[in-house]
Design a protein around this motif. Structure first.
Motif, PDB file in Angstrom:
ATOM      1  N   ASP A 117       0.829  -1.206   0.000  1.00 39.72           N
ATOM      2  CA  ASP A 117       0.000   0.000   0.000  1.00 39.72           C
ATOM      3  C   ASP A 117       0.864   1.257   0.000  1.00 39.72           C
ATOM      4  O   ASP A 117       0.505   2.273  -0.623  1.00 39.72           O
ATOM      5  CB  ASP A 117      -0.930  -0.004   1.218  1.00 39.72           C
ATOM      6  N   ALA A 118       1.998   1.201   0.684  1.00 42.04           N
ATOM      7  CA  ALA A 118       2.892   2.357   0.728  1.00 42.04           C
ATOM      8  C   ALA A 118       3.441   2.680  -0.658  1.00 42.04           C
ATOM      9  O   ALA A 118       3.567   3.857  -1.032  1.00 42.04           O
ATOM     10  CB  ALA A 118       4.033   2.098   1.706  1.00 42.04           C
ATOM     11  N   GLN A 119       3.756   1.653  -1.433  1.00 42.63           N
ATOM     12  CA  GLN A 119       4.256   1.883  -2.785  1.00 42.63           C
ATOM     13  C   GLN A 119       3.172   2.490  -3.672  1.00 42.63           C
ATOM     14  O   GLN A 119       3.437   3.420  -4.456  1.00 42.63           O
ATOM     15  CB  GLN A 119       4.754   0.562  -3.386  1.00 42.63           C
ATOM     16  N   ARG A 120       1.972   1.998  -3.541  1.00 47.78           N
ATOM     17  CA  ARG A 120       0.873   2.545  -4.350  1.00 47.78           C
ATOM     18  C   ARG A 120       0.605   4.004  -3.987  1.00 47.78           C
ATOM     19  O   ARG A 120       0.357   4.850  -4.862  1.00 47.78           O
ATOM     20  CB  ARG A 120      -0.388   1.706  -4.149  1.00 47.78           C
ATOM     21  N   THR A 121       0.653   4.304  -2.721  1.00 47.54           N
ATOM     22  CA  THR A 121       0.430   5.687  -2.281  1.00 47.54           C
ATOM     23  C   THR A 121       1.530   6.603  -2.790  1.00 47.54           C
ATOM     24  O   THR A 121       1.268   7.728  -3.233  1.00 47.54           O
ATOM     25  CB  THR A 121       0.359   5.744  -0.751  1.00 47.54           C
ATOM     26  N   ALA A 122       2.770   6.130  -2.745  1.00 42.00           N
ATOM     27  CA  ALA A 122       3.894   6.937  -3.224  1.00 42.00           C
ATOM     28  C   ALA A 122       3.766   7.244  -4.705  1.00 42.00           C
ATOM     29  O   ALA A 122       4.051   8.372  -5.154  1.00 42.00           O
ATOM     30  CB  ALA A 122       5.209   6.207  -2.942  1.00 42.00           C
ATOM     31  N   VAL A 123       3.305   6.283  -5.475  1.00 48.85           N
ATOM     32  CA  VAL A 123       3.113   6.505  -6.915  1.00 48.85           C
ATOM     33  C   VAL A 123       2.022   7.540  -7.159  1.00 48.85           C
ATOM     34  O   VAL A 123       2.190   8.474  -7.957  1.00 48.85           O
ATOM     35  CB  VAL A 123       2.775   5.175  -7.621  1.00 48.85           C
ATOM     36  N   ALA A 144      -3.582  12.084 -18.304  1.00 49.80           N
ATOM     37  CA  ALA A 144      -3.927  10.830 -17.621  1.00 49.80           C
ATOM     38  C   ALA A 144      -5.130  11.042 -16.707  1.00 49.80           C
ATOM     39  O   ALA A 144      -5.180  12.013 -15.954  1.00 49.80           O
ATOM     40  CB  ALA A 144      -2.738  10.321 -16.819  1.00 49.80           C
ATOM     41  N   THR A 145      -6.067  10.151 -16.808  1.00 47.55           N
ATOM     42  CA  THR A 145      -7.239  10.190 -15.931  1.00 47.55           C
ATOM     43  C   THR A 145      -7.158   9.141 -14.830  1.00 47.55           C
ATOM     44  O   THR A 145      -7.999   9.121 -13.941  1.00 47.55           O
ATOM     45  CB  THR A 145      -8.518   9.970 -16.752  1.00 47.55           C
ATOM     46  N   GLU A 146      -6.167   8.273 -14.909  1.00 51.31           N
ATOM     47  CA  GLU A 146      -5.987   7.225 -13.899  1.00 51.31           C
ATOM     48  C   GLU A 146      -4.501   7.042 -13.642  1.00 51.31           C
ATOM     49  O   GLU A 146      -3.691   7.076 -14.570  1.00 51.31           O
ATOM     50  CB  GLU A 146      -6.595   5.906 -14.373  1.00 51.31           C
ATOM     51  N   THR A 147      -4.132   6.885 -12.371  1.00 43.72           N
ATOM     52  CA  THR A 147      -2.740   6.627 -12.006  1.00 43.72           C
ATOM     53  C   THR A 147      -2.663   5.282 -11.296  1.00 43.72           C
ATOM     54  O   THR A 147      -3.478   4.994 -10.412  1.00 43.72           O
ATOM     55  CB  THR A 147      -2.197   7.736 -11.087  1.00 43.72           C
ATOM     56  N   VAL A 148      -1.687   4.470 -11.687  1.00 43.58           N
ATOM     57  CA  VAL A 148      -1.582   3.118 -11.130  1.00 43.58           C
ATOM     58  C   VAL A 148      -0.129   2.787 -10.853  1.00 43.58           C
ATOM     59  O   VAL A 148       0.790   3.363 -11.439  1.00 43.58           O
ATOM     60  CB  VAL A 148      -2.178   2.058 -12.091  1.00 43.58           C
ATOM     61  N   ALA A 149       0.061   1.845  -9.941  1.00 42.67           N
ATOM     62  CA  ALA A 149       1.372   1.235  -9.704  1.00 42.67           C
ATOM     63  C   ALA A 149       1.321  -0.173 -10.275  1.00 42.67           C
ATOM     64  O   ALA A 149       0.363  -0.918 -10.019  1.00 42.67           O
ATOM     65  CB  ALA A 149       1.688   1.207  -8.216  1.00 42.67           C
ATOM     66  N   LEU A 238       3.649   3.787 -12.929  1.00 40.28           N
ATOM     67  CA  LEU A 238       5.033   3.658 -12.496  1.00 40.28           C
ATOM     68  C   LEU A 238       5.230   2.256 -11.936  1.00 40.28           C
ATOM     69  O   LEU A 238       4.289   1.645 -11.424  1.00 40.28           O
ATOM     70  CB  LEU A 238       5.376   4.696 -11.431  1.00 40.28           C
ATOM     71  N   LEU A 239       6.456   1.748 -12.026  1.00 38.68           N
ATOM     72  CA  LEU A 239       6.780   0.417 -11.515  1.00 38.68           C
ATOM     73  C   LEU A 239       7.709   0.578 -10.312  1.00 38.68           C
ATOM     74  O   LEU A 239       8.938   0.692 -10.471  1.00 38.68           O
ATOM     75  CB  LEU A 239       7.444  -0.438 -12.598  1.00 38.68           C
ATOM     76  N   PRO A 240       7.156   0.612  -9.093  1.00 36.75           N
ATOM     77  CA  PRO A 240       7.942   0.930  -7.892  1.00 36.75           C
ATOM     78  C   PRO A 240       9.125   0.013  -7.666  1.00 36.75           C
ATOM     79  O   PRO A 240      10.199   0.466  -7.237  1.00 36.75           O
ATOM     80  CB  PRO A 240       6.921   0.802  -6.756  1.00 36.75           C
ATOM     81  N   GLU A 241       8.962  -1.276  -7.918  1.00 35.65           N
ATOM     82  CA  GLU A 241      10.050  -2.215  -7.645  1.00 35.65           C
ATOM     83  C   GLU A 241      11.255  -1.919  -8.518  1.00 35.65           C
ATOM     84  O   GLU A 241      12.401  -1.896  -8.041  1.00 35.65           O
ATOM     85  CB  GLU A 241       9.564  -3.648  -7.882  1.00 35.65           C
ATOM     86  N   ALA A 242      11.031  -1.676  -9.812  1.00 35.31           N
ATOM     87  CA  ALA A 242      12.140  -1.353 -10.711  1.00 35.31           C
ATOM     88  C   ALA A 242      12.746   0.002 -10.357  1.00 35.31           C
ATOM     89  O   ALA A 242      13.965   0.192 -10.460  1.00 35.31           O
ATOM     90  CB  ALA A 242      11.653  -1.363 -12.158  1.00 35.31           C
ATOM     91  N   ILE A 243      11.899   0.944  -9.945  1.00 34.36           N
ATOM     92  CA  ILE A 243      12.401   2.276  -9.579  1.00 34.36           C
ATOM     93  C   ILE A 243      13.298   2.195  -8.355  1.00 34.36           C
ATOM     94  O   ILE A 243      14.327   2.874  -8.261  1.00 34.36           O
ATOM     95  CB  ILE A 243      11.222   3.243  -9.351  1.00 34.36           C
TER      96      ILE A 243
END
Length: 507
Positions: A117-123, A144-149, A238-243
């Motif tokens: 959840d922390a990664q999704r919130t950060a994105v 963009a109308t939608e933001t996702v992790a 965005l892809l948090p793990e790769a970032i």
């Protein structure tokens, strides 16, 4: 071009690379997987084909070691391979995309984990802040109308429709070109065998695509890193793990890197959302390239004469000789040049807009900008993707030149004038303009691209109207018309004057 589509070997092979391959594991036995087949979904492998050097299951024979007694076993295993792959579905087209998706997913299963959840919130927070910072830097509103992790697996699933659109034209032409190149008598004799070869081609292409996407998905940082949105429209990802892995090699705070990448993702979506022709133009360049794929039939005949049926090694040698490589036509080179230029213009615009939007707000923006440029120059995910699909390698020189051009346009015409260049494809710079950005900016006598475009449309409309204008009476092809040489000319019919013109009729 560093590669050619779908595993065809380039004619300008790297001798050092070939030497390393020959000296490495397997020696001169050939590639372990020359046709691109990999693991089957579920952990199994494609069955080996006995007697084929370098293929799994070869019973110890070397060149010339084909065992006729094992022909039945070979055909049986080939049938098992086709049957197993058909269970995945997606075998009706030039690429088995179901197989590609399952192979990529299987490859990623051991390397990735679920998002928190922390990664999704950060994105979500990074993209929201990036949009605010970009507002003053461009005329295009948020796209963009939608933001996702996304996890890498999410990226594969979301991007598959786009890869299908990119891969189908090339794979279709590569497959069809070989059939078209066969003599008619061979095609008639082959009959159902051609359908099986087509299915095997779909498996090979699907296997190669799945392996490539599996590697690519583990590295991409955003949904637009290949140069345009590969996922659903207006979905910033965005892809948090790769970032996090990418940030580990930098001397910058993780939050700063996340925001900078979010700004690039948001800028891409602004451009593609508000330039409606851009996506189709980009994909159309790939299709133009694919339509030009041809195969030199004389090379097929040479191959047939060189292959010794009793020596399977001769088949491998023919495949590695470049004989199977499609010929690059001038039309294909032109299509690739257009694609390269358009991608450079997109990347250059994003680079410029992000620099203006976040440059003063993020202390490390300049360093991150240069890091990403070098990542692209050293063969990052974008280059790998396009090299695998269409044999295209983006040149950093073009990217830097495009960024310079957009910067000069902004300085000369302002943000509105700079972004107005995207109003129509005819207004965009071409390859020659990227070689001299300053000349493009100062060449035209107007700072209003829309006015220039309207002037161009008006000239084209006037020309079309002139061409459609009906011919005036009295032309040579009308019955009874006077000849160009005037009345009384030799060979003319007798002329007759109307009474209302004065005088009596005369002959």
């Amino acid at each position: 071009m560093s590669d050619v589509p779908f595993g065809f070997g380039p004619s300008d092979r790297d001798p050092d690379r070939d030497r390393r391959r020959d000296e490495g594991e397997g020696g001169n036995e050939g590639p372990k997987d020359p046709f691109g087949f990999g693991n089957l979904p579920g952990g199994g492998q494609f069955p080996g084909i006995p007697g084929m050097p370098g293929m799994p299951g070869m019973p110890g024979g070397g060149p010339g070691g084909f065992d006729v007694g094992q022909l039945g076993q070979m055909l049986s295993q080939l049938g098992q391979m086709l049957s197993s792959a058909s269970q995945t579905g997606g075998g009706g087209g030039p690429v088995n995309y179901d197989l590609a998706a399952q192979m990529a997913t299987q490859q990623l299963a051991q390397k990735t984990s679920s998002l928190t959840d922390a990664q999704r919130t950060a994105v979500a927070d990074a993209l929201k802040l990036a949009e605010l910072w970009l507002d003053p830097a461009t005329e295009f509103p948020a796209g963009a109308t939608e933001t996702v992790a996304w996890t890498p697996t999410d990226w594969v699933k979301a991007s598959m429709p786009t890869w299908k659109r990119l891969c189908d034209p090339v794979a279709q032409r590569v497959s069809g070109a070989w059939v078209e190149g066969l003599p008619e008598e061979i095609r008639s004799a082959a009959g159902p065998m051609l359908a099986m070869i087509g299915q095997m081609g779909g498996l090979a292409f699907g296997s190669q695509l799945g392996s490539g996407l599996g590697q690519l998905a583990a590295e991409v940082l955003t949904g637009t890193e290949v140069g345009f949105p590969v996922g659903p429209e207006r979905t910033a990802a965005l892809l948090p793990e790769a970032i996090e892995k990418f940030t580990g090699g930098l001397d910058r705070p993780a939050s700063e890197v996340m925001i900078y990448l979010a700004a690039r993702e948001a800028a891409h979506h602004r451009l593609f959302a508000h330039v409606p022709w851009l996506r189709e133009r980009l994909l159309g360049a790939v299709e133009d390239y694919a339509r030009g794929i041809t195969v030199d039939t004389s090379r097929i005949e040479d191959m047939a004469r060189q292959i010794d049926p009793s020596n399977p090694a001769s088949i491998q040698e023919a495949m590695q000789s470049g004989m199977f490589e499609p010929q690059t036509t001038p039309e294909q080179k032109a299509a690739l040049a257009r694609l390269e230029t358009l991608l450079a213009l997109i990347e250059g615009w994003v680079d410029t807009v992000v620099a203006e939007g976040v440059g003063e707000r993020l202390p490390g923006a300049g360093a991150l900008r240069e890091t990403l440029r070098r990542r692209r120059a050293s063969g990052g995910p974008a280059e790998q993707a396009f090299a695998s699909i269409v044999g295209l390698e983006l040149r950093p020189r073009k990217l830097r030149a495009a960024a310079e051009l957009w910067k000069l346009l902004g300085d000369e015409r302002g943000i509105e004038g700079r972004d107005a260049v995207w109003a129509h494809p005819d207004l965009l710079p071409d390859t020659d303009d990227l070689d001299d950005p300053a000349a493009f900016v100062h060449r035209r006598d107007t700072d209003d691209p829309i006015a220039e475009l309207e002037k161009q449309f008006a000239a084209e409309a006037a020309e079309a109207a002139e061409q459609e204008k009906p011919e005036e009476p009295g032309t040579d092809d009308e019955p009874g018309a006077a000849s160009a040489e005037g009345p009384g000319a030799a060979g003319d019919a007798p002329e007759k004057r109307d009474d209302d013109e004065g005088g009596s009729p005369r002959t």
